[in-house]
Enzyme design. Structure first.
Site, mmCIF file in Angstrom:
data_model
loop_
_atom_site.group_PDB
_atom_site.id
_atom_site.type_symbol
_atom_site.label_atom_id
_atom_site.label_comp_id
_atom_site.label_asym_id
_atom_site.label_seq_id
_atom_site.Cartn_x
_atom_site.Cartn_y
_atom_site.Cartn_z
ATOM 1 N N GLU A 94 0.808 -1.225 0.000
ATOM 2 C CA GLU A 94 0.000 0.000 0.000
ATOM 3 C C GLU A 94 0.843 1.279 0.000
ATOM 4 O OE1 GLU A 94 -2.846 -0.437 3.151
ATOM 5 O OE2 GLU A 94 -3.864 -2.102 2.159
ATOM 6 N N GLU A 105 -5.435 -8.129 -1.319
ATOM 7 C CA GLU A 105 -5.842 -7.999 0.082
ATOM 8 C C GLU A 105 -7.287 -7.523 0.094
ATOM 9 O OE1 GLU A 105 -3.255 -6.024 2.918
ATOM 10 O OE2 GLU A 105 -4.987 -5.300 4.056
#
Length: 697
Positions: free
Chosen positions: A183, A262
């Site tokens: 991320e 995810e």
């Protein structure tokens, strides 16, 4: 609950055989002659993103193996097909740190932490499980004095390549996929360099997933691939986080496999199970994503650490001291797909076994590589009951409906299909999870099913499904009254049971042929993942029960002469952890042996001093520290000599974890640690945990 289960079985059996001659039905053709869809890459879970499996390793047999079986054993529980793990970076990334395989540029150690152990346990149960590594943080030396891991792409690529190679040479583990930086922004030069370095080290089978982003531009790397042939050759999979079942047209047209690398991150009750069921189907139906991986695998960290109380996991196992664990709904939702498919199967084409149902819900159909087996998964999760934690779920309606499946092509001669069923109950209704119903007969190539709301059906030609069971699970118990930890019997480089590092890494080291210590081993601030940069040049590990107020903490602390920290502490009532560790308050008993100085502070930073002084009985190397918090007072001793006894200030937290740590990044050793709930008398063997040699100081 049993009577409710019987009711559902009787009801569903009737629905499966009901005469549909006069009922309106939705005809769905399952036909492989028009071609097949994308290759299925598997369903999985994530161990990491903050030491989420820390307490799992601390369970003892048989309960530890039972938990692992429910996660990984084929045809038993979830039967997960992908395990994604954090590549530790010596740094905090939500609730705890995970150790790096290279604390510094000359250090290599492939036995730290528990991810190696977990991957081997998964592989021992399912040799075909896919392994995927991703860094959240990096040791400070990677940035070469900066907070940018891409400062030197060759240095970073070498670091990650060594992790992949270490997995193979030390543990016999083939890492199937490797990511970039969780991320965080990706770096094109680094991705290309990593591909070249993996290939030059004989690791060409390890494929690259990019870019594991959760931001609005999560799919934008697809356009970079289309404009850069070398980058396109380097990247094998486009992975995005929390896509809300949607990809982009550009990503689909790019042609690479698309993953929700995810997803989920939702409380593991029936709502979480419904969320998981919906996205497992609709990530492909809506977004052509061929793998969905849940954060997180198992809720196995202290329940009062950040995010733990929300139980955003497939199952719960956070009490190794009692052996208690919980088989939550998402385990059995996973089984509906994972027990009857495998990576390498193919989805059928949209409109021919894949799509939305007429009155809400979705269907996916998958076929084995030799086109001999067929699995159909149908879900009818309502919007009200299946919203994941992110992103927001637009309103839609689901109602009861009849569907007719028309088997065509390779499956036109199928005579019978096994049926597995889940009904999720809400508002006081009972639930039935992963229940095997009577097989359904195929008549003239047709299968007819009546669907309710918030249901899952798996219809399959695969006959090996099973709902595993180990009988009675141990009852939940509070954290033991006493914890005594010696470290001689623990494995080199492992972590001490129940300690949860918040800054720094605390690992077992041999100091001579007969003795082992618990050592803080990080020498410089790492490159963080948390939005807040670690503002403190200090380390800390937590242990115990957050609800405890009155405690006694005892430890033997040994200073390390080379690269050692200047100060050490024991603490009680620690109120913060995770990304807010630097703001933690409590009662911190600091010792600075070289200056024979002690301090009692109200904060981890050591700025709010309650009392302090010097004492010549403080040894410059080896000291036993004692901190007692009891009946409104706090007292401290060193080497059995009292140093302070004072009233606890009003603004000190009323309860919290116990802990140990250092005032700066640097080595420090603990030869013994003891923790006691001072509010209760010792309750006997059932209330005492011991590790290492059997003695009391």
């Amino acid at each position: 609950m049993l009577s409710m289960a019987r009711v559902w079985v009787q009801l569903v059996s009737l629905l499966l055989i009901v005469d549909h001659c006069c009922a309106q039905t939705n005809l769905i053709k399952l036909d492989d002659t028009v071609g097949l869809g994308r290759t299925f890459d598997g369903i999985g879970g994530i161990s990491g993103g903050s030491a989420t499996s820390k307490l799992l390793a601390d369970y003892v047999e048989p309960h530890r193996s039972q938990i692992l079986d429910f996660l990984f054993k084929p045809n038993f529980g979830a039967s997960l097909q992908v395990l994604k793990v954090e590549i530790g970076g010596d740094c905090q990334c939500s609730a705890a740190t995970e150790a790096s395989h290279m604390h510094n540029s000359t250090d290599e150690n492939y036995h730290r932490g528990y991810e190696w152990w977990l991957m081997k346990e998964a592989k021992s149960r399912n040799p075909d499980i896919k392994l995927y590594g991703l860094p959240w943080t990096f040791p400070g030396w990677i940035g070469n004095g900066t907070l940018d891991p891409y400062n030197d792409p060759n240095r970073l690529a070498d670091y990650i390549t060594k992790w992949v190679r270490g997995a193979k040479t030390v543990h016999g583990l083939q890492i199937d996929y490797i990511g970039i930086w969780n991320e965080k922004p990706y770096n094109i030069s680094y991705i290309k360099t990593l591909r070249k370095m993996l290939d030059s080290n004989g690791l060409g089978k390890t494929r690259i997933v990019a870019a594991d982003l959760a931001s609005a531009d999560k799919w934008d790397i697809a356009s970079n691939l289309s404009m850069d042939a070398e980058l396109e050759a380097a990247v094998d999979v486009i992975g995005a986080h929390y896509p809300g079942t949607l990809s982009t047209q550009g990503a689909v047209e790019q042609g690479k496999p698309l993953w929700s690398s995810e997803d989920y991150s939702t409380v593991n009750n029936n709502t979480g199970g419904a969320c998981w069921a919906r996205i497992l189907n609709q990530n492909y139906v809506n977004g052509y994503m061929t793998s969905t991986i849940a954060w997180n695998l198992v809720d196995s960290w202290y329940k009062d650490l950040p995010l733990a109380g929300e139980r955003e996991s497939l199952m719960t196992a956070n009490q190794p001291w009692s052996g208690h664990y919980e088989l939550d709904t998402p385990i059995w939702v996973s089984a509906h797909t994972c027990q009857f498919t495998a990576p390498g199967w193919h989805y059928m084409r949209h409109g021919y076994g894949v799509g939305h149902l007429e009155k809400g819900g979705s269907i996916v159909s998958l076929v084995s590589p030799d086109v001999s087996q067929l699995t159909v998964v149908i879900e009818t999760m309502s919007q009200e009951h299946s919203e994941c934690i992110r992103p927001a779920l637009p309103y839609y309606n689901v109602s009861a409906q009849n569907v007719t499946l028309q088997l065509m092509g390779s499956f036109v001669d199928v005579q019978e299909m096994e049926v597995w069923y889940t009904k999720l109950g809400f508002n006081g209704q009972g639930s039935l999870t992963f229940y095997k119903l009577p097989s359904i007969q195929v008549s003239k190539g047709q299968v007819q099913v009546s669907l309710g709301v918030d249901e899952i059906y798996t219809l399959t030609t695969v006959t090996t499904g099973k709902k595993g069971d180990y009988g009675t699970i141990p009852d939940s118990k509070p954290f033991p009254i006493d914890l005594f930890s010696f470290f001689e019997s623990l494995n080199e480089s492992s972590e001490a049971p129940y300690f949860s590092a918040q800054q720094g890494v605390f690992e077992i080291v041999s100091v001579n042929t007969w003795d082992k210590h618990l050592r803080q081993s990080v020498l410089e601030p790492p490159i963080p993942w948390c939005p807040q940069r670690p503002l403190l040049n200090a380390t800390m590990a937590l242990v115990g029960d957050f609800t405890w107020s009155e405690v006694e903490v005892r430890a033997e602390v040994i200073m390390v002469p080379v690269d050692g920290s200047g100060g050490v502490f024991v603490a009680a009532r620690i109120d913060k952890a995770g990304c807010e560790t630097y703001l933690a308050r409590g009662l911190y008993f600091f010792l600075f042996p070289n200056d024979q100085l002690f301090l009692l502070t109200k904060d981890f930073a050591g700025n709010e001093v309650i009392v302090g002084g010097r004492n010549e009985l403080i040894d410059k190397v080896d000291n036993t520290m004692e901190l007692l918090v009891y009946k409104g007072r706090v007292s401290g001793k060193v080497n059995r000599t009292p140093l302070f006894n004072t009233t606890i200030p009003y603004d000190v937290p009323h309860n919290g974890f116990a802990g140990i740590g250092t005032d700066s990044f640097g080595y420090a050793d603990w030869d013994f640690f003891g923790l006691r709930n001072a509010s209760n008398p010792i309750g006997g063997k059932d209330y005492v945990l011991r590790f290492g040699r059997e003695r009391r100081p």
